[in-house]
Design an enzyme around this catalytic site. Structure first.
Site, mmCIF file in Angstrom:
data_model
loop_
_atom_site.group_PDB
_atom_site.id
_atom_site.type_symbol
_atom_site.label_atom_id
_atom_site.label_comp_id
_atom_site.label_asym_id
_atom_site.label_seq_id
_atom_site.Cartn_x
_atom_site.Cartn_y
_atom_site.Cartn_z
ATOM 1 N N GLY A 1 0.803 -1.218 0.000
ATOM 2 C CA GLY A 1 0.000 0.000 0.000
ATOM 3 C C GLY A 1 0.834 1.264 0.000
ATOM 4 N N ARG A 2 2.111 1.100 0.266
ATOM 5 C CA ARG A 2 3.004 2.264 0.238
ATOM 6 C C ARG A 2 4.399 1.838 -0.176
ATOM 7 N NH1 ARG A 2 4.805 2.777 6.501
ATOM 8 N NH2 ARG A 2 4.143 0.684 7.042
ATOM 9 N N ASP B 1 -2.320 7.012 2.634
ATOM 10 C CA ASP B 1 -1.722 7.963 1.692
ATOM 11 C C ASP B 1 -0.510 7.398 0.952
ATOM 12 O OD1 ASP B 1 0.153 7.894 3.680
ATOM 13 O OD2 ASP B 1 -0.060 9.999 4.283
ATOM 14 N N ARG C 1 5.852 -13.444 1.510
ATOM 15 C CA ARG C 1 5.416 -13.510 2.908
ATOM 16 C C ARG C 1 4.466 -14.680 3.087
ATOM 17 N NH1 ARG C 1 5.270 -7.634 4.045
ATOM 18 N NH2 ARG C 1 6.224 -6.643 2.252
ATOM 19 N N ASP D 1 1.550 -11.236 7.386
ATOM 20 C CA ASP D 1 2.082 -10.494 6.240
ATOM 21 C C ASP D 1 3.473 -9.935 6.555
ATOM 22 O OD1 ASP D 1 0.189 -9.029 7.973
ATOM 23 O OD2 ASP D 1 0.973 -7.263 6.933
#
Ligand code: AMP
Ligand code: MG
Length: 497
Positions: A97-98, A130, A188, A257
């Site tokens: 996600g980042r 974000d 993972r 994860d």
């Protein structure tokens, strides 16, 4: 998709097996634009190990690459998809996600390594986040990971940290930053869970074969290779968690994860080293129940490996699920003994013992129990035991509220060493090579990160330098060996977002 990034000449010799071999396991993506990338830390020794052109990277152009705004030649940036059990609850879709996998390089030792940016902007897996990172957590992962590496613990490494010139809002405005991380792979337990939970057995198989090629190539083609892969992951993780416990490391967020197939420590978030020995030590502000407490780490790792077993069952014995469960359970059942063997071996080394006896476990546990009752500093206790071996027990005794509390144990240990009959100086040298003097002390880490947030990177550089040689006494650096002053108070860490 964001704008295309500008290509640059070959600084990395990329060979991107994940992008090539696993379509459907990721989304091709690019970094977000940022206003003013600046190189804050660069790991030259690691760059050289990776066969990179270090001189070309320690430049403004390098800063742009590490910020994700300039695409190096041969990169194939992508966000990986994965799932995971977070604090025991299953999230069917997490993913990068980042983060962006830039690609892979084969290092000077012939080992394939991932180059990943963390904090490079939102991706389709950001789930409302974000996609950014801020300087504190980025430097924390850099420092903790490099410290673990120097301590001999398998871990992802940090290649670079850049500030982006952006202001990111967390608990107030913070300087934006990106970490470049190097890993044996980013596979993972959660990567397997993602496809298994969707019933995509062919993809689980494809992923397992990819993992075998990458981490256990000797298993390729063997008929029972998936069970063997599971066994290898168990073995690596048992060894890893024993190393964590031996150095006093609390990972803090052992979600599936964040459990790597490679056996490396991955995802340094709210992690910390213990000071006083305490199996119940928890630092993470979000770990209310103490699920990931210091002493629970082996049991939690076994739980995580059970989740991996579930994801692999359909491969282990496709025609007979009961048989698959039986085989996987037998492997999983070996974890506690494997862990214990590594831990006992590690403790023998820490205590300068060369032979095994039936009393070892009791001897070790009794030491820990006195340390616990007496609030003794874990790291310094072991370090000062080597002085006790050469006839100076006072510095060690001073670590106990009641110095006489350790005397009976010391007498036992002295008798044991007398039986082994090794020269004291030899024992001390061996012990000092097994017991670090310098670990990333929480107050020192905080001090360095706070300075960095205010634009002063000298303390983090100084800290990194000391932590690079944790076993060698460094004159003038005594302050880095000391436990936190009482005024530092109970330590809380926050998730690395
Ligand atoms: P972590 O707790 O850091 O292992 O992250 C768990 C999940 O949350 C991963 O899928 C991350 O990519 C995602 N995540 C964490 N922080 C952010 C962020 N600031 N923006 C988007 N996704 C994030
Ligand atoms: Mg993670």
């Amino acid at each position: 998709m964001p704008d295309a990034m500008t290509a640059t000449s070959s600084i990395f010799e990329f060979d991107n097996s994940y992008a090539r071999d696993l379509p459907g396991f990721y989304v091709t993506w690019e970094g977000a634009k940022v206003p003013a990338p600046e190189l804050v830390l660069f790991n030259r020794a690691l760059a050289e190990e990776l066969g990179l052109e270090a001189d070309a990277l320690e430049t403004p152009k390098g800063a742009e690459i590490f910020a994700g705004v300039r695409l190096p030649n041969g990169a194939s940036p992508l966000a990986q998809v994965y799932a995971g059990h977070q604090f025991g609850g299953f999230s069917p879709q997490l993913g990068d996600g980042r983060a962006l996998l830039l690609g892979e390089v084969v290092d000077r030792h012939g080992k394939r390594r991932d180059i990943q940016l963390k904090g490079s902007g939102p991706t389709p897996f950001s789930r409302g986040g974000d996609g950014k990172a801020v300087i504190g957590p980025v430097l924390r992962e850099y420092v903790l990971g490099e410290a673990m590496h120097a301590l001999g613990v398998p871990t992802t490494r940090a290649l670079a940290a850049v500030s982006t010139g952006e202001t990111i809002y967390r608990d107030g405005p913070k300087p934006g930053a990106v970490l470049t991380r190097v890993a044996a792979s980013h596979l993972r337990v959660g990567t397997f869970q993602y496809f298994a939970a969707r019933g995509e057995t062919d993809k689980v198989r494809q992923l397992a074969d990819y993992a075998i090629t990458r981490h256990d190539p000797d298993l390729a083609g063997a008929e029972d290779r998936y069970l063997h892969l599971f066994r290898r992951v168990i073995e690596r993780q048992a060894a890893l968690v024993a190393r964590w416990v031996l150095v006093g490391f609390v990972h803090g967020v052992m979600n599936t994860d964040n459990t790597a197939i490679s056996g490396e420590t991955i995802d340094y978030g709210p992690c910390a080293f213990i000071d006083a020995y305490d199996p119940a030590a928890v630092f993470s502000s979000i770990d209310h129940g103490g699920r990931y407490a210091f002493g629970r780490q082996p049991a939690i790792m076994q739980w995580n490996l059970a989740r991996l077993a579930e994801a692999l069952l359909a491969l282990i014995e496709p025609e007979d699920l009961d048989k698959a469960v039986e085989l996987a359970s037998a492997e999983l059942g070996r974890f506690p003994d494997l862990y214990k063997t590594h831990w006992l071996d590690g403790m023998r080394a820490k205590l300068g013992l060369q032979t095994e006896t039936g009393d070892d476990q009791a001897l070790f546990e009794d030491l820990l129990s006195v340390m616990h009752q007496q609030g003794a500093d874990y790291t310094l206790c072991f370090r000062r035991l080597s002085d006790a071996a050469t006839g100076s027990p006072e510095p060690l005794r001073d670590l106990f509220v009641d110095p006489t509390a350790i005397d009976p144990w010391l007498a036992r240990w002295n008798r044991r060493r007398a039986q082994e009959g090794l020269p004291a100086e030899q024992v001390k040298t061996a012990m000092d090579g097994a017991n670090p003097l310098y670990i990333p002390r929480n107050h020192k880490v905080e001090e360095a990160l706070e300075a960095a947030e205010n634009g002063d990177f000298a303390p983090v550089r100084a800290l990194l330098q000391v932590l690079a040689s944790p076993f060698r006494e460094q004159p003038g650096q005594e302050a880095y060996a000391d436990p936190a002053p009482d005024s530092f108070g109970p330590y809380r860490t926050f998730c690395g977002t």
